[in-house]
Design a protein around this motif. Structure first.
Motif, PDB file in Angstrom:
ATOM      1  N   VAL A   1       0.904  -1.340  -0.009  1.00  0.00           N
ATOM      2  CA  VAL A   1       0.049  -0.054   0.064  1.00  0.00           C
ATOM      3  C   VAL A   1       0.781   1.234   0.023  1.00  0.00           C
ATOM      4  O   VAL A   1       0.446   2.283  -0.728  1.00  0.00           O
ATOM      5  CB  VAL A   1      -0.805   0.256   1.253  1.00  0.00           C
ATOM      6  CG1 VAL A   1      -1.743   1.290   1.348  1.00  0.00           C
ATOM      7  CG2 VAL A   1      -1.985  -1.112   1.057  1.00  0.00           C
ATOM      8  N   GLY A   2       2.166   1.291   0.847  1.00  0.00           N
ATOM      9  CA  GLY A   2       2.944   2.503   0.811  1.00  0.00           C
ATOM     10  C   GLY A   2       3.477   2.800  -0.517  1.00  0.00           C
ATOM     11  O   GLY A   2       3.508   3.747  -1.096  1.00  0.00           O
TER      12      GLY A   2
ATOM     13  N   LEU B   1       1.074   3.921  -3.049  1.00  0.00           N
ATOM     14  CA  LEU B   1       0.668   5.390  -2.746  1.00  0.00           C
ATOM     15  C   LEU B   1       1.854   6.271  -3.079  1.00  0.00           C
ATOM     16  O   LEU B   1       1.587   7.547  -3.724  1.00  0.00           O
ATOM     17  CB  LEU B   1       0.375   5.808  -1.112  1.00  0.00           C
ATOM     18  CG  LEU B   1      -1.087   5.315  -0.821  1.00  0.00           C
ATOM     19  CD1 LEU B   1      -1.057   5.547   1.014  1.00  0.00           C
ATOM     20  CD2 LEU B   1      -2.060   6.238  -1.463  1.00  0.00           C
ATOM     21  N   ALA B   2       3.001   5.899  -2.997  1.00  0.00           N
ATOM     22  CA  ALA B   2       3.951   6.638  -3.519  1.00  0.00           C
ATOM     23  C   ALA B   2       4.486   6.664  -4.974  1.00  0.00           C
ATOM     24  O   ALA B   2       4.938   7.772  -5.404  1.00  0.00           O
ATOM     25  CB  ALA B   2       5.451   5.950  -2.765  1.00  0.00           C
ATOM     26  N   TYR B   3       3.891   5.305  -5.812  1.00  0.00           N
ATOM     27  CA  TYR B   3       4.151   5.466  -7.101  1.00  0.00           C
ATOM     28  C   TYR B   3       3.919   6.595  -8.137  1.00  0.00           C
ATOM     29  O   TYR B   3       4.590   7.193  -8.584  1.00  0.00           O
ATOM     30  CB  TYR B   3       3.846   4.043  -7.633  1.00  0.00           C
ATOM     31  CG  TYR B   3       4.014   4.207  -9.098  1.00  0.00           C
ATOM     32  CD1 TYR B   3       5.323   3.680  -9.568  1.00  0.00           C
ATOM     33  CD2 TYR B   3       3.118   4.146 -10.209  1.00  0.00           C
ATOM     34  CE1 TYR B   3       5.482   3.508 -11.158  1.00  0.00           C
ATOM     35  CE2 TYR B   3       3.266   3.964 -11.308  1.00  0.00           C
ATOM     36  CZ  TYR B   3       4.194   3.756 -12.096  1.00  0.00           C
ATOM     37  OH  TYR B   3       4.525   3.692 -13.367  1.00  0.00           O
TER      38      TYR B   3
ATOM     39  N   VAL C   1      -0.320  14.901  -9.692  1.00  0.00           N
ATOM     40  CA  VAL C   1      -0.793  14.817  -8.445  1.00  0.00           C
ATOM     41  C   VAL C   1      -1.179  15.829  -7.857  1.00  0.00           C
ATOM     42  O   VAL C   1      -0.388  16.845  -7.704  1.00  0.00           O
ATOM     43  CB  VAL C   1       0.076  13.905  -7.605  1.00  0.00           C
ATOM     44  CG1 VAL C   1      -0.426  13.521  -6.312  1.00  0.00           C
ATOM     45  CG2 VAL C   1       0.371  12.384  -8.360  1.00  0.00           C
TER      46      VAL C   1
ATOM     47  N   THR D   1       0.443  16.536  -3.544  1.00  0.00           N
ATOM     48  CA  THR D   1       1.764  15.537  -3.555  1.00  0.00           C
ATOM     49  C   THR D   1       2.245  15.291  -1.885  1.00  0.00           C
ATOM     50  O   THR D   1       2.536  14.275  -1.565  1.00  0.00           O
ATOM     51  CB  THR D   1       2.788  16.017  -4.084  1.00  0.00           C
ATOM     52  OG1 THR D   1       3.084  17.405  -3.676  1.00  0.00           O
ATOM     53  CG2 THR D   1       2.373  16.083  -5.792  1.00  0.00           C
TER      54      THR D   1
ATOM     55  N   MET E   1       0.032  12.828  -0.105  1.00  0.00           N
ATOM     56  CA  MET E   1       0.254  11.400  -0.587  1.00  0.00           C
ATOM     57  C   MET E   1       1.513  10.905   0.056  1.00  0.00           C
ATOM     58  O   MET E   1       1.701   9.708   0.537  1.00  0.00           O
ATOM     59  CB  MET E   1       0.520  11.500  -2.053  1.00  0.00           C
ATOM     60  CG  MET E   1      -0.977  11.730  -2.834  1.00  0.00           C
ATOM     61  SD  MET E   1      -1.998  10.191  -2.472  1.00  0.00           S
ATOM     62  CE  MET E   1      -1.439   9.030  -3.946  1.00  0.00           C
TER      63      MET E   1
ATOM     64  N   LEU F   1       1.118  10.259   3.779  1.00  0.00           N
ATOM     65  CA  LEU F   1       0.422   8.810   3.976  1.00  0.00           C
ATOM     66  C   LEU F   1       1.351   7.642   3.687  1.00  0.00           C
ATOM     67  O   LEU F   1       1.352   6.688   4.211  1.00  0.00           O
ATOM     68  CB  LEU F   1      -0.830   8.935   3.256  1.00  0.00           C
ATOM     69  CG  LEU F   1      -1.818   9.690   3.534  1.00  0.00           C
ATOM     70  CD1 LEU F   1      -3.175   9.773   2.728  1.00  0.00           C
ATOM     71  CD2 LEU F   1      -2.238   9.200   5.075  1.00  0.00           C
ATOM     72  N   SER F   2       2.004   7.718   2.662  1.00  0.00           N
ATOM     73  CA  SER F   2       2.965   6.863   2.110  1.00  0.00           C
ATOM     74  C   SER F   2       3.942   6.354   3.186  1.00  0.00           C
ATOM     75  O   SER F   2       4.015   5.409   3.585  1.00  0.00           O
ATOM     76  CB  SER F   2       3.611   6.699   0.682  1.00  0.00           C
ATOM     77  OG  SER F   2       4.279   5.867   0.366  1.00  0.00           O
TER      78      SER F   2
ATOM     79  N   GLY G   1      -0.845  13.533   7.061  1.00  0.00           N
ATOM     80  CA  GLY G   1      -1.179  13.321   5.664  1.00  0.00           C
ATOM     81  C   GLY G   1      -2.598  13.621   5.480  1.00  0.00           C
ATOM     82  O   GLY G   1      -2.990  14.279   4.450  1.00  0.00           O
TER      83      GLY G   1
END
Length: 128
Positions: free
Chosen positions: A18-19, A22-24, A33, A36, A39, A42-43, A79
Motif C-alpha cells: 500500500v505504501g 501510494l508513493a508510485y 498529483v 503530493t 500522498m 500517507l505513504s 497526511g
C-alpha cells in the motif's frame, strides 16, 4: 513459524504494498498529483507502520515498535490534514447552521423554494 508470525508477515507485506502504491504516482507523475505532500506523508505513514510490525517480530522489547507506531500515526495524521485543510475551518465559523441545515435557521416549513438570487436551468446558460 507459527500462525501469528505468518499473519503479521502478511500484514507487513500488505502495508509495504500500500505504501508503494501510494508513493508510485507521486514519484512517477508528480506534476499531475494534486496533494503530493499529503500522498508522501500517507505513504511514509504506511511504511513506518510496516516497519513497526517488522520490528515487533524481530525485537523482543516493545519500545521500538511502539515508537514507530506513534511515528506512523503522526505521519498519517499529517497526511490526512493536508487533504482536509481546504475543507476545515479553524476560526470558529460554521459552514452550516444547527437549526435546519443547508442555510435554514429554523425547522419551519416553507412554501416557496429557497434561492440565493441565482438562476438555473439550460435557458440561463444560453441567455435565452
Amino acid at each position: 513459524m507459527n500462525v501469528e508470525t505468518l499473519v503479521v508477515s502478511a500484514q507487513t507485506g500488505a502495508l509495504l504494498a500500500v505504501g508503494a502504491l501510494l508513493a508510485y504516482p507521486v514519484v512517477r507523475y508528480s506534476t499531475n498529483v494534486a496533494y503530493t505532500r499529503g500522498m508522501v506523508l500517507l505513504s511514509a505513514g504506511f511504511f513506518a507502520l510496516a516497519a513497526s510490525y517488522g520490528v515487533g517480530l524481530l525485537v523482543e522489547t516493545q519500545v521500538p515498535g511502539r515508537a514507530l507506531s506513534l511515528l506512523a500515526a503522526l505521519l498519517g495524521t499529517a497526511g490526512v490534514t493536508h487533504f482536509a485543510r481546504p475543507f476545515v475551518r479553524i476560526d470558529g465559523s460554521a459552514g452550516f447552521d444547527a437549526g435546519g441545515g443547508m442555510g435554514r435557521t429554523g425547522g419551519e416549513e416553507r412554501d416557496e423554494p429557497e434561492t440565493d438570487g441565482t438562476m438555473g436551468g439550460f435557458g440561463d446558460a444560453k441567455r435565452e
